[in-house]
Design an enzyme around this catalytic site. Structure first.
Site, short mmCIF file in Angstrom:
data_model
loop_
_atom_site.label_atom_id
_atom_site.label_comp_id
_atom_site.label_asym_id
_atom_site.label_seq_id
_atom_site.Cartn_x
_atom_site.Cartn_y
_atom_site.Cartn_z
N TYR A 72 11.15 4.51 -10.30
CA TYR A 72 12.15 4.04 -11.26
C TYR A 72 13.20 3.13 -10.65
O TYR A 72 13.90 2.43 -11.37
CB TYR A 72 12.86 5.23 -11.92
CG TYR A 72 11.94 6.13 -12.70
CD1 TYR A 72 11.20 5.63 -13.77
CD2 TYR A 72 11.81 7.47 -12.37
CE1 TYR A 72 10.35 6.46 -14.49
CE2 TYR A 72 10.97 8.30 -13.08
CZ TYR A 72 10.23 7.79 -14.14
OH TYR A 72 9.40 8.61 -14.84
N ARG A 83 12.79 10.13 16.21
CA ARG A 83 13.18 10.64 14.91
C ARG A 83 14.68 10.80 14.71
O ARG A 83 15.23 10.30 13.74
CB ARG A 83 12.48 11.99 14.65
CG ARG A 83 12.55 12.45 13.22
CD ARG A 83 11.84 13.79 13.02
NE ARG A 83 10.46 13.74 13.48
CZ ARG A 83 9.66 14.81 13.53
NH1 ARG A 83 10.13 15.99 13.19
NH2 ARG A 83 8.41 14.70 13.96
N HIS A 119 5.12 3.72 9.47
CA HIS A 119 5.70 5.08 9.57
C HIS A 119 4.72 6.11 9.00
O HIS A 119 4.73 6.39 7.80
CB HIS A 119 7.02 5.11 8.79
CG HIS A 119 7.90 6.27 9.15
ND1 HIS A 119 8.56 6.37 10.35
CD2 HIS A 119 8.24 7.40 8.46
CE1 HIS A 119 9.28 7.47 10.38
NE2 HIS A 119 9.10 8.13 9.24
#
Length: 832
Positions: free
Chosen positions: A121, A31, A77
């Site tokens: 968007y 991570r 993931h």
């Protein structure tokens, strides 16, 4: 206890320790800490690989970010969508990454801390440089591992043709450790990497000749070198970064303002502006009248308006102290090396990267060799078939099915199954003579490729050359200029040991901008035009002083009010030949109402005995002259020192460095010039006011210039120029008879006529000591700039009015005249 139930007794301390270690290592490896090879954390690597698999190349249409996030979540993931989208957004922000890896379309946030638009968007695709991270991934260059549900494969690391960890940096907080690796300039890192390949024993100090310091995407100024050196040497250090701020005088009201055009890395601009406002309201900083944020998509622009009575430099220093205009970064270069978190210095990183690229080249070469050998095997079969074409056709026609034909070819012509299938799959058009030649040519080419690939596998120097060639190609394609300047702080010591004493051309413009440029750039340029018109007089600028100096030398600056300041040449910002440079008042702590009028270039200020035999000669507009040993200026202070006491209604005009044997000439507005030996001016203390050098003819008369000519110099001529554009050259002494044209007198006299002053010529404006190879730069009050070779102005008598140098429009006059030194050494355009 129920039947079959079993209780295991464990030590809770050991269990917690074991569980915590497992958890912490999971966070570290999976991570928070980047891999030293490709500089990526797993989430970033998975985003780039998923975009590659989706075909989102830099030349392909964008895809919705939500589509990309879904691909990453579903395949690689198994975490929240926000973690994936946030990682992708950061890779698209050009203020977060020095070289963005994602090309985003839409609202991806701002430097003010604004959040990006929702993933539904925005759109994205790989940037061009990100494709270099994934190049050759399909050639068995890296290992693959199972994804979270063992249904797909994902790369353990990307092939990374670029040194991504160092150029883009990384930061992360794991359990029990953190990493903070700052970004650097791609061109510098590649130069350093190539230097390491050429010399594996290279020291970190030598690498720092190539990789100078971090280079932030938001620019700014790194203040001080010690933190940079410590970070490069040990992997840990503290680097101070300042905003790029310039003190500007407003033309309309003659008040000063501080203009901020670049801010430190990872600083929120909106928070910065708000902090300045708070400090003003709380009266912790007094003197700021207004703060305006005029930033737009073209860049940052924050203007801080000041009261007329305050010192702008003091306010700027307060802003550096109390606001994020100056901040520090704690460097902690921790990366995964062979799966283990390791602290690495500059050389460690380059070594690991080169080792990884070497492994990639070897694996790629083996893959390409295997593919080439497969193709050669098939081509060999086709060539056998072509050499026995009639027999092969007869065998195929007589076979009842493809299987029988295949077996017949294998047994009849000693072919492999792959070769036999290739012959059966061959189209009939390949049997034409031209096609047969193509097969033979392809086979020869494949055999050459096989020989080359085998040679690559056998010879390490050849592999290293491939790595260098690929890095140079990357540099040519993506390298850019540094965005972050490196400025030495007063605390830096022995900095010259780390800076090459290279030669530079120092240029200072009429408007007060200064820069240094490598001398090679000047010697390879051709001369430009001689004259041009600027848009307006205020905007007109040209190179007023140009000279060469090495990086370790000093430049002494003298101001109108008699102060002296120092800069080492390496402290002057480096710029390209066409760049504007930096205002001199931003480099030295000059008073707001003062102005630099003269400079002296000095080799060193360390040899006290040698300095006592060199002198600084100063003159003022009211005819005062003063001589002081150079040794008196050998102890620099950042606030400057007093060079001469300047009386009211007077100001320092010029400064010259002499050896004590020169002839000094001072010229006045009314056309008089006095010549006297330098020994007529006795050496005096640094804070003395000086003595009279020339007697002025009228209350409104003043000295317009001073020249110092070595007594033995017979080639230098005196150039004088008047306000109305007239000028001429004269000898000091007649070259044939030796008779004094400008007679030698004592100081303090009126001198002799150097030009005939009439209403037609106007008053004298300039006097220069020139040689045949010099050029003259003339600028008028209306903004006309002309550059002319001195040799075009003929030598004539001392008392004549001269010839027309420039034809002026009605009401226009000469504003300034300067000499551009030796045009054979510096071929400079008339405008910079």
């Amino acid at each position: 206890m129920a039947d079959g139930e079993r209780i295991i007794t464990i030590n809770i301390e050991e269990e917690m320790k074991s569980a915590y270690i497992d958890y912490s290592m999971s966070v570290i490896v999976a991570r928070a800490i980047p891999d030293v090879r490709d500089g990526l954390k797993p989430v970033h690597r998975r985003v780039l690989y998923a975009m590659h698999e989706l075909g989102l190349a830099s030349n392909r249409p964008y895809k919705k970010s939500a589509r990309i996030v879904g691909e990453v979540l579903g395949k690689y993931h198994p975490h929240g969508d926000s973690s994936v989208y946030d990682a992708m957004v950061r890779m698209a922000q050009d203020w977060s990454l020095r070289y963005p890896l994602v090309d985003g379309q839409g609202n991806f946030g701002s430097v003010d801390g604004d959040s990006p638009a929702a993933m539904r968007y925005t759109e994205a695709r790989l940037s061009k440089i990100a494709e270099e991270m994934l190049a050759d991934i399909d050639k068995d260059t890296v290992d693959f591992q199972n994804n979270f549900d063992d249904t797909l494969k994902e790369p353990v690391v990307l092939p990374a043709r670029i040194p991504n960890l160092l150029i883009n940096g990384s930061s992360g907080i794991a359990v029990g450790m953190a990493t903070n690796i700052l970004p650097h300039n791609l061109g510098e890192v590649i130069d350093g990497t190539i230097a390491y390949i050429d010399n594996k024993e290279i020291s970190i100090e030598e690498l720092m000749q190539y990789i100078k310091a971090p280079d932030f995407p938001t620019g700014g100024i790194i203040y001080g070198f010690d933190g940079v050196k410590e970070a490069f040497m040990t992997g840990r250090g503290k680097i101070v970064v300042r905003a790029k701020a310039e003190i500007v005088t407003e033309e309309k009201n003659d008040r000063e303002k501080i203009v901020v055009t670049e801010i430190p890395y990872q600083i929120n601009k909106e928070v910065l502006v708000s902090k300045i406002g708070e400090l003003v309201n709380e009266r912790k900083i007094d003197g700021i009248t207004d703060v305006k944020d005029l930033s737009n998509r073209d860049g940052i622009l924050v203007e801080i308006y000041l009261r007329r009575d305050v010192n702008a430099q003091v306010i700027l220093n307060q802003l550096y102290s109390y606001t994020p205009l100056q901040t520090s970064f704690g460097v902690n270069n921790i990366a995964l090396v062979d799966g283990r978190p390791t602290l690495i210095n500059l050389k460690d990183y380059i070594r690991h990267f080169v080792d990884f690229r070497h492994e990639v080249v070897v694996r790629r070469t083996r893959f390409e060799l295997a593919e080439a050998e497969k193709r050669a095997h098939i081509l060999e079969g086709l060539l056998i078939a072509l050499n026995n074409l009639d027999a092969v056709i007869k065998l195929i026609r007589e076979s009842k099915d493809p299987e029988e034909a295949k077996n017949g070819l294998m047994s009849g012509f000693n072919l492999s199954e792959i070769q036999a299938k290739a012959i059966l799959d061959m189209r009939l058009q390949r049997l034409t003579g031209l096609e047969q030649d193509k097969i033979k040519a392809e086979y020869e080419e494949v055999m050459k490729t096989i020989a080359y690939l085998k040679e690559v596998l056998e010879k390490e120097p050849l592999r290293m050359q491939i790595i260098k060639d690929e890095l140079l190609a990357i540099k040519k394609k993506y390298a850019d200029e540094r965005k972050t300047e490196l400025v030495m702080s007063a605390d830096d010591i022995h900095i010259t040991d780390l800076i090459p004493d290279n030669q530079f051309v120092i240029t200072m413009s009429h408007a007060g901008y200064i820069k240094r440029t490598p001398v090679d750039l000047y010697r390879t340029q051709s001369r430009g035009g001689k004259g041009s018109r600027g848009g307006a007089t205020r905007e007109e600028d040209f190179i007023e002083n140009i000279f060469t100096a090495t990086a370790h030398e000093y430049v002494l600056f003298f101001t109108e009010q008699g102060q002296c300041y120092w800069l080492r040449v390496y402290e002057i910002p480096e710029g390209s030949k066409t760049s504007k440079g930096r205002p001199i008042q931003n480099l030295i702590r000059i008073q707001p109402n003062d102005k630099v009028k003269a400079y002296i270039n000095v080799k060193n200020l360390d040899d006290a005995e040698a300095l006592k035999n060199q002198y600084v000669v100063l003159c003022t507009k009211k005819g005062i002259i003063k001589k002081t040993t150079l040794e008196a200026y050998s102890r620099p202070r950042s606030s400057g020192i007093r060079a001469i006491v300047v009386h009211d209604n007077d100001s320092l005009l010029d400064a010259k460095l002499t050896d004590g044997t020169c002839h000094i000439m001072m010229a006045t507005r009314y056309g008089q010039a006095i010549r006297f030996p330098e020994d007529k001016v006795r050496p005096m203390g640094r804070t003395a006011a000086g003595v009279k050098g020339v007697k002025l003819a009228a209350p409104d008369d003043e000295v317009i210039g001073m020249i110092c000519i070595p007594a033995q110099d017979k080639n230098t001529t005196v150039m004088v120029v008047s306000e109305k554009g007239f000028g001429k050259r004269s000898y000091l002494d007649d070259p044939e008879t030796g008779e004094e044209i400008y007679r030698i007198t004592n100081r303090g006299g009126k001198g002799v006529k150097t030009i005939s002053i009439t209403e037609k010529t106007g008053k004298l404006i300039a006097i220069k000591a020139v040689s045949e190879t010099d050029d003259l730069m003339i600028i008028t009050k209306n903004g006309i700039t002309i550059r002319m070779p001195v040799q075009e102005v003929r030598v004539m008598g001392r008392a004549t009015q001269g010839v027309t140098l420039i034809r002026l429009d009605e009401g226009d006059e000469i504003a300034a005249v300067t000499k551009v030194a030796d045009s054979n050494d510096h071929e400079e355009n008339d405008q910079d």
